[in-house]
Design an enzyme around this catalytic site. Structure first.
Site, PDB file in Angstrom:
ATOM      1  N   GLY A   1      59.093  25.025  38.507  1.00  0.00           N
ATOM      2  CA  GLY A   1      57.875  24.373  38.979  1.00  0.00           C
ATOM      3  C   GLY A   1      56.896  25.383  39.544  1.00  0.00           C
ATOM      4  CE1 TYR A   2      58.395  29.653  40.718  1.00  0.00           C
ATOM      5  CE2 TYR A   2      57.325  31.575  39.777  1.00  0.00           C
ATOM      6  CZ  TYR A   2      58.284  31.034  40.591  1.00  0.00           C
ATOM      7  OH  TYR A   2      59.143  31.854  41.271  1.00  0.00           O
TER       8      TYR A   2
ATOM      9  CD  GLU B   1      58.748  33.732  33.987  1.00  0.00           C
ATOM     10  OE1 GLU B   1      58.207  32.915  33.222  1.00  0.00           O
ATOM     11  OE2 GLU B   1      58.564  33.734  35.216  1.00  0.00           O
TER      12      GLU B   1
ATOM     13  CB  SER C   1      48.167  36.250  31.221  1.00  0.00           C
ATOM     14  OG  SER C   1      47.378  37.015  32.111  1.00  0.00           O
ATOM     15  CG  ASN C   2      50.696  40.066  27.248  1.00  0.00           C
ATOM     16  OD1 ASN C   2      51.596  39.565  27.921  1.00  0.00           O
ATOM     17  ND2 ASN C   2      50.866  40.391  25.985  1.00  0.00           N
TER      18      ASN C   2
END
Length: 399
Positions: free
Chosen positions: A129-130, A246, A384-385
């Site tokens: 839940g992020y 992650e 994100s990258n």
């Protein structure tokens, strides 16, 4: 860095290959082959989880005291690489790779005693839940609110893109407990039972037609304070630690398999009176991708060498995450280009393991389009990258 594999590592690789040959059933092989995203369907990843648990190999990255394997960094890399080559079902990473290590570091003894054995045995299935609507890469802007009332927190708000929430019985969640200071200073990390009254899961279907992600709504959801991990308002510290697990990983072996799959398709598909593999423009793009995968493999080996020597890889996880996911998207694009018109049919049911629905085209054309669509998210999830490049710019270039 020594490129030649040490004798003991070569012996371990052979042991892993023998184990995979013996224990990967036809059903599990098909489930792995048909997986088009990070997550294999729950039933199959749990079957594989149980096999690995019985072998004692389900948690290579855990300390031995909690049920880990005690493998060296190179052995872990070999294991990940061989699983990628064999196309095993993907285990759910939420408990084993994310929540478990967090509980080991920040959890109370009661939390460790209760949750860790259940995660190891596959008795609990976790979701994360992020993200929220408007709070993805800028995670510190999250607004899902938790108010403390005695020995409980009362949660109201929503989470989005919650992978496998419809299967999960537990969630690790970031909530806003204080809005008076800097955003990062008012976040708390909670463990939530998905059966708690007031919690509702609504499906989100992806472009590929898969029900993988969800939106989760909290309407006066009561969570015991004892389910907090770390201190109140210090969840950002816990969250950053979790993100180390992650990101990164062994990308090259899986990407090499993907390259081989595209090559196979190109040898079958026609182009300009010959085969697609003979088209100079396509072959040049495929060769370029293969060279870049080899460069990524060398980077992975260099990082494994440093870690084996006890060094901290620093921003290496960001480097691998950005490079690996962008190469994945590039190879996905080549696969879709190679199958041509076969990318058009919508064949969700045919991609179910054990399905008796015949695909419209050849077997090799069944998964590339769904994989392409699902992997558009790979450069976004896990940070994100663009965020990864900011990390690299700060820690590598000193900008």
């Amino acid at each position: 860095m020594e490129l030649a594999m040490a004798a003991e590592d070569a012996a371990f690789r052979d042991e892993v290959r023998a184990f995979l040959d013996t224990h990967l059933t036809d059903e599990l092989r098909e489930a792995g082959r048909l997986t088009t995203s990070v997550f294999t369907d729950r039933d199959y990843n749990l079957k594989w989880h149980k096999i690995l648990y019985e072998k004692g190999w389900v948690a290579p990255n855990w300390p031995e005291e909690y049920g880990g394997t005690g493998w060296s960094e190179m052995q872990k890399y070999i294991w990940s690489s061989e699983c990628a080559r064999a196309q095993t079902p993907n285990l759910s990473p939420m408990g084993l790779r994310m929540c478990g290590p967090v509980i080991m570091k920040y959890g109370t003894q009661e939390q460790k005693d209760f949750y860790l054995p259940r995660i190891l045995a596959g008795e609990d299935y976790w979701c994360q839940g992020y993200s929220e609507p408007g709070s993805g890469s800028d995670l510190a802007s999250l607004q899902c609110k938790a108010v403390r009332e005695g020995d409980e927190y009362v949660i109201n708000g929503t989470k989005i893109w919650t992978t496998h929430a419809h299967f999960a019985n537990r969630m690790f969640c970031l909530v806003r407990t204080d809005a008076s200071g800097k955003p990062q200073q008012g976040i708390t990390f909670l463990l939530i039972d998905m059966d708690t009254p007031g919690l509702k899961v609504e499906p989100i279907l992806t472009m590929a037609g898969d029900h993988e992600v969800n939106q989760v709504f909290f309407d006066d959801v009561h969570v015991p304070v004892k389910n907090r991990v770390g201190e109140e308002n210090d969840g950002w510290t816990v969250a950053k630690y979790l993100l180390e697990f992650e990101r990164g990983g062994a990308y090259a072996a899986g990407l090499e398999v993907n390259i081989q799959q595209v090559e196979h398709i190109a040898h079958q598909e026609a182009a300009d009176g010959g085969k697609l593999i003979d088209d100079p423009a396509f072959k040049a793009k495929l060769d370029d991708a293969a060279i870049r995968v080899k460069a990524l493999e060398m980077t992975e080996h260099r990082i494994m060498s440093a870690m084996s020597a006890g060094q901290n890889p620093g921003p290496a996880s960001s480097m691998l995450k950005a490079g690996g996911t962008e190469l994945k998207q590039l190879i996905d694009t080549l696969a879709v280009e190679a199958i041509g018109y076969y990318m058009a049919p919508f064949e969700r049911e045919a991609r179910e393991p054990g399905s008796n629905i015949a695909p419209v085209g050849p077997d090799y054309a069944l998964t590339p389009m769904a994989t392409y669509l699902n992997n558009r998210a790979s450069s976004i999830y896990g940070g994100s990258n663009e965020v990864q490049r900011n990390i690299m710019a700060k820690l590598v270039l000193g900008l």
